[in-house]
Design an enzyme around this catalytic site. Sequence first.
Site, PDB file in Angstrom:
ATOM      1  N   GLU A 114      -9.438  12.989  15.157  1.00 56.61           N
ATOM      2  CA  GLU A 114      -8.931  13.302  13.817  1.00 56.61           C
ATOM      3  C   GLU A 114      -9.667  14.539  13.303  1.00 56.61           C
ATOM      4  O   GLU A 114     -10.408  15.199  14.043  1.00 56.61           O
ATOM      5  CB  GLU A 114      -9.092  12.120  12.850  1.00 56.61           C
ATOM      6  CG  GLU A 114      -8.120  10.990  13.116  1.00 56.61           C
ATOM      7  CD  GLU A 114      -7.866  10.086  11.922  1.00 56.61           C
ATOM      8  OE1 GLU A 114      -8.379  10.364  10.815  1.00 56.61           O
ATOM      9  OE2 GLU A 114      -7.166   9.069  12.104  1.00 56.61           O
ATOM     10  N   ASP A 137      -5.695   4.233  10.037  1.00 54.12           N
ATOM     11  CA  ASP A 137      -7.117   4.340   9.684  1.00 54.12           C
ATOM     12  C   ASP A 137      -7.598   3.113   8.916  1.00 54.12           C
ATOM     13  O   ASP A 137      -8.774   2.769   8.951  1.00 54.12           O
ATOM     14  CB  ASP A 137      -7.355   5.568   8.789  1.00 54.12           C
ATOM     15  CG  ASP A 137      -7.109   6.848   9.541  1.00 54.12           C
ATOM     16  OD1 ASP A 137      -7.017   6.800  10.778  1.00 54.12           O
ATOM     17  OD2 ASP A 137      -6.999   7.901   8.886  1.00 54.12           O
ATOM     18  N   HIS A 181       0.828  -1.214   0.000  1.00 47.37           N
ATOM     19  CA  HIS A 181       0.000   0.000   0.000  1.00 47.37           C
ATOM     20  C   HIS A 181       0.859   1.259   0.000  1.00 47.37           C
ATOM     21  O   HIS A 181       0.413   2.332   0.386  1.00 47.37           O
ATOM     22  CB  HIS A 181      -1.009  -0.021   1.150  1.00 47.37           C
ATOM     23  CG  HIS A 181      -2.212  -0.832   0.781  1.00 47.37           C
ATOM     24  ND1 HIS A 181      -2.159  -2.195   0.625  1.00 47.37           N
ATOM     25  CD2 HIS A 181      -3.476  -0.479   0.470  1.00 47.37           C
ATOM     26  CE1 HIS A 181      -3.347  -2.633   0.260  1.00 47.37           C
ATOM     27  NE2 HIS A 181      -4.168  -1.620   0.150  1.00 47.37           N
TER      28      HIS A 181
HETATM   29  P1  FAD Z   1       4.467  -1.981   1.854  1.00 46.74           P
HETATM   30  O1  FAD Z   1       3.940  -0.965   0.920  1.00 46.74           O
HETATM   31  O2  FAD Z   1       4.400  -3.389   1.431  1.00 46.74           O
HETATM   32  O3  FAD Z   1       5.975  -1.606   2.258  1.00 46.74           O
HETATM   33  C1  FAD Z   1       6.318  -0.324   2.708  1.00 46.74           C
HETATM   34  C2  FAD Z   1       7.839  -0.265   2.969  1.00 46.74           C
HETATM   35  O4  FAD Z   1       8.150  -1.076   4.097  1.00 46.74           O
HETATM   36  C3  FAD Z   1       8.673  -0.806   1.810  1.00 46.74           C
HETATM   37  O5  FAD Z   1       9.900  -0.124   1.771  1.00 46.74           O
HETATM   38  C4  FAD Z   1       8.896  -2.248   2.207  1.00 46.74           C
HETATM   39  O6  FAD Z   1      10.067  -2.790   1.621  1.00 46.74           O
HETATM   40  C5  FAD Z   1       9.006  -2.143   3.718  1.00 46.74           C
HETATM   41  N1  FAD Z   1       8.503  -3.333   4.403  1.00 46.74           N
HETATM   42  C6  FAD Z   1       7.340  -3.987   4.201  1.00 46.74           C
HETATM   43  N2  FAD Z   1       7.246  -5.013   5.054  1.00 46.74           N
HETATM   44  C7  FAD Z   1       8.364  -4.996   5.807  1.00 46.74           C
HETATM   45  C8  FAD Z   1       8.849  -5.807   6.854  1.00 46.74           C
HETATM   46  N3  FAD Z   1       8.174  -6.862   7.325  1.00 46.74           N
HETATM   47  N4  FAD Z   1      10.057  -5.508   7.395  1.00 46.74           N
HETATM   48  C9  FAD Z   1      10.763  -4.445   6.956  1.00 46.74           C
HETATM   49  N5  FAD Z   1      10.363  -3.657   5.950  1.00 46.74           N
HETATM   50  C10 FAD Z   1       9.162  -3.929   5.399  1.00 46.74           C
HETATM   51  N6  FAD Z   1      -0.440   5.115   7.301  1.00 46.74           N
HETATM   52  C11 FAD Z   1      -0.630   5.583   8.551  1.00 46.74           C
HETATM   53  O7  FAD Z   1       0.325   5.768   9.301  1.00 46.74           O
HETATM   54  N7  FAD Z   1      -1.893   5.847   9.003  1.00 46.74           N
HETATM   55  C12 FAD Z   1      -2.999   5.617   8.255  1.00 46.74           C
HETATM   56  O8  FAD Z   1      -4.104   5.862   8.705  1.00 46.74           O
HETATM   57  C13 FAD Z   1      -2.821   5.106   6.950  1.00 46.74           C
HETATM   58  N8  FAD Z   1      -3.881   4.827   6.166  1.00 46.74           N
HETATM   59  C14 FAD Z   1      -3.684   4.321   4.921  1.00 46.74           C
HETATM   60  C15 FAD Z   1      -4.800   4.022   4.141  1.00 46.74           C
HETATM   61  C16 FAD Z   1      -4.633   3.499   2.874  1.00 46.74           C
HETATM   62  C17 FAD Z   1      -5.841   3.189   2.041  1.00 46.74           C
HETATM   63  C18 FAD Z   1      -3.329   3.321   2.356  1.00 46.74           C
HETATM   64  C19 FAD Z   1      -3.128   2.844   0.967  1.00 46.74           C
HETATM   65  C20 FAD Z   1      -2.210   3.622   3.123  1.00 46.74           C
HETATM   66  C21 FAD Z   1      -2.369   4.115   4.417  1.00 46.74           C
HETATM   67  N9  FAD Z   1      -1.297   4.427   5.229  1.00 46.74           N
HETATM   68  C22 FAD Z   1      -1.498   4.890   6.501  1.00 46.74           C
HETATM   69  C23 FAD Z   1       0.079   4.283   4.744  1.00 46.74           C
HETATM   70  C24 FAD Z   1       0.634   2.916   5.080  1.00 46.74           C
HETATM   71  O9  FAD Z   1       0.729   2.760   6.467  1.00 46.74           O
HETATM   72  C25 FAD Z   1       2.053   2.745   4.502  1.00 46.74           C
HETATM   73  O10 FAD Z   1       2.051   2.898   3.122  1.00 46.74           O
HETATM   74  C26 FAD Z   1       2.599   1.367   4.887  1.00 46.74           C
HETATM   75  O11 FAD Z   1       3.961   1.284   4.541  1.00 46.74           O
HETATM   76  C27 FAD Z   1       1.814   0.327   4.167  1.00 46.74           C
HETATM   77  O12 FAD Z   1       2.053  -0.937   4.705  1.00 46.74           O
HETATM   78  P2  FAD Z   1       2.254  -2.124   3.680  1.00 46.74           P
HETATM   79  O13 FAD Z   1       2.189  -3.377   4.447  1.00 46.74           O
HETATM   80  O14 FAD Z   1       1.345  -1.977   2.537  1.00 46.74           O
HETATM   81  O15 FAD Z   1       3.771  -1.797   3.275  1.00 46.74           O
END
Ligand code: FAD
Length: 522
Positions: A269, A158, A92
């Site tokens: 918020e 969120d 994400h």
């Molecule tokens: P990914 O996109 O898969 O990875 C993000 C980064 O972390 C990459 O660099 C990846 O290599 C690294 N990574 C992934 N997994 C690991 C691991 N296990 N160990 C080490 N590194 C790792 N953020 C907030 O803080 N608050 C919110 O309310 C919020 N709401 C959101 C709502 C939506 C609809 C979306 C799309 C995003 C939101 N986000 C929010 C942002 C989100 O928290 C970040 O984009 C987060 O990184 C997404 O987690 P992911 O598992 O999809 O990570």
Amino acid sequence: MEIALFCARINILILLLALCSPCKFIQSPMDLGPLNFRQNANTASIDFGRIHFNSPSAVLRPKSPQAISLLLSFLSGSSFSKITVAARGAAHSIYGQAQALDGIVIEMDALPSNIQVHRKGEREADGVSYADASGGALWVELLEESLKHGLAPRSWTDYLYLSIGGTLSIGGISGQTFKYGPQISNVLQLDVVTGKGEAITCSPSKSSELFYSVLGGLGQFGIITRARILLQEAPEKVKWVRAFYDDFHTFAKDQDLLISTPDLVDYVEGFIVINEQSLKSFSTAFPAHLHFTPKFQSDGRSKVYYCIEYAVHDHSSKDISTEQVVLELSRQMRHLPSQVYIVEVSYYDFLNRVRMEEMSLRSVGLWEVPHPWLNMFVPKSGINEFVGLLLENISAEEFEGPVLIYPLLRDKWDANASVVLPDAADDQVIYIVGMLRSANPASCPAACLQSLLQTNNRIAGAASAVGAKQYIPHHSSPAGWSEHFGRQWARFSARKARFDPLGILAPGQGIFSRRSISISSL
Ligand code: FAD
């Protein structure tokens, strides 16, 4: 055991030779002992942002943390490899942060979630309730499992369909952050595989440098394979309140009031209501009919409104009822007359509210579109100027998506962790402002998307004058990164040199380059 390790290394060598061949993609699934590589790498080049599409050469679906450790120890010890590795949680990210061009993507959802909940006092050593979960598990899975025990994590995002390792790598914030700090302030212990392949259990008292590096570390230092998350008693129900304002100053004062009563309020918020569409974009999940019919144009100029969203948990053990709390707060708040809406929902539905927005957007094909998002931490001293800058730079007629704005408290963040907050240390209050824009290709084709990205750059650039910093940062030049980290750059680079000296991990962040090992150091 040694024979098994030897075989695994030979297998990785075979894989690397396959990756280095002219045809980059692995043509069929390769099950190399503990290393299970997937055939089709295309999906690993897509993320929520849909702006960057970098294809890896291979995708690893690890059956255990040992597979990750094997891969990284081999890569960090081999002289010829320039291969990079990105953990992919729920993907994400917006700007390709979980991608690895021509490298290896590790799909963290392949690890068994294996969530184990421990209630305080269950074992002699447990002074608090906590859950252990895989770094690839989703927060919604952790919620569902912990609720079975009447418990839940204290600090959220969120949206819950994000991976635990993914949000711990960036911070993890929501309306509870003012009270409990970000998700990274609510972690007791981590299992991490460093860029050198070492599997280490770390905590504030054990291998603490690695623990704090990884928290908010943008995936640069190690891969989180398991996390121990602090839990608290979960409420059954939540009073969920929305109140509208036509003036930023009054809105901000009422947010201040709410965050100054953490013993009563559990979540705070707020949104800038820019146009009709932005009013709708955060209303789907709120199960009340709004009688709010704002006039967005006044004297030919755009008029904006503001909405505070707060929540109060219903614990039967509390001395004061949620009704009394809301009534008392309403007496002190200065929202537009009669523009306050109150509903009661289950705790699960409240936390999972963005899922409803997702379903609604999916049903009209507007979820899988580009998302040129920009999130900024803004010190309180600069928030008026920042809001002015924001409103000057976005067109109310065209903006699609919500604009979030709410306060956080600096002292709930651990300065040892890797997240960068604004420097203005006198400002205890820091706002998060999230411009969560969608760019529907039907109305905003490629050139339009580029111009939105330029607008983001302009806002982020100008905002540095008020000391703002990007949250979930994205910078396309080394100068941008060193300015972002500022005084913390030396510490961040020293941590990188220590835990991932060859720059193997998380290349999609674009902070460090991959380096080769010199033959003499082998
Ligand atoms: P990914 O996109 O898969 O990875 C993000 C980064 O972390 C990459 O660099 C990846 O290599 C690294 N990574 C992934 N997994 C690991 C691991 N296990 N160990 C080490 N590194 C790792 N953020 C907030 O803080 N608050 C919110 O309310 C919020 N709401 C959101 C709502 C939506 C609809 C979306 C799309 C995003 C939101 N986000 C929010 C942002 C989100 O928290 C970040 O984009 C987060 O990184 C997404 O987690 P992911 O598992 O999809 O990570």
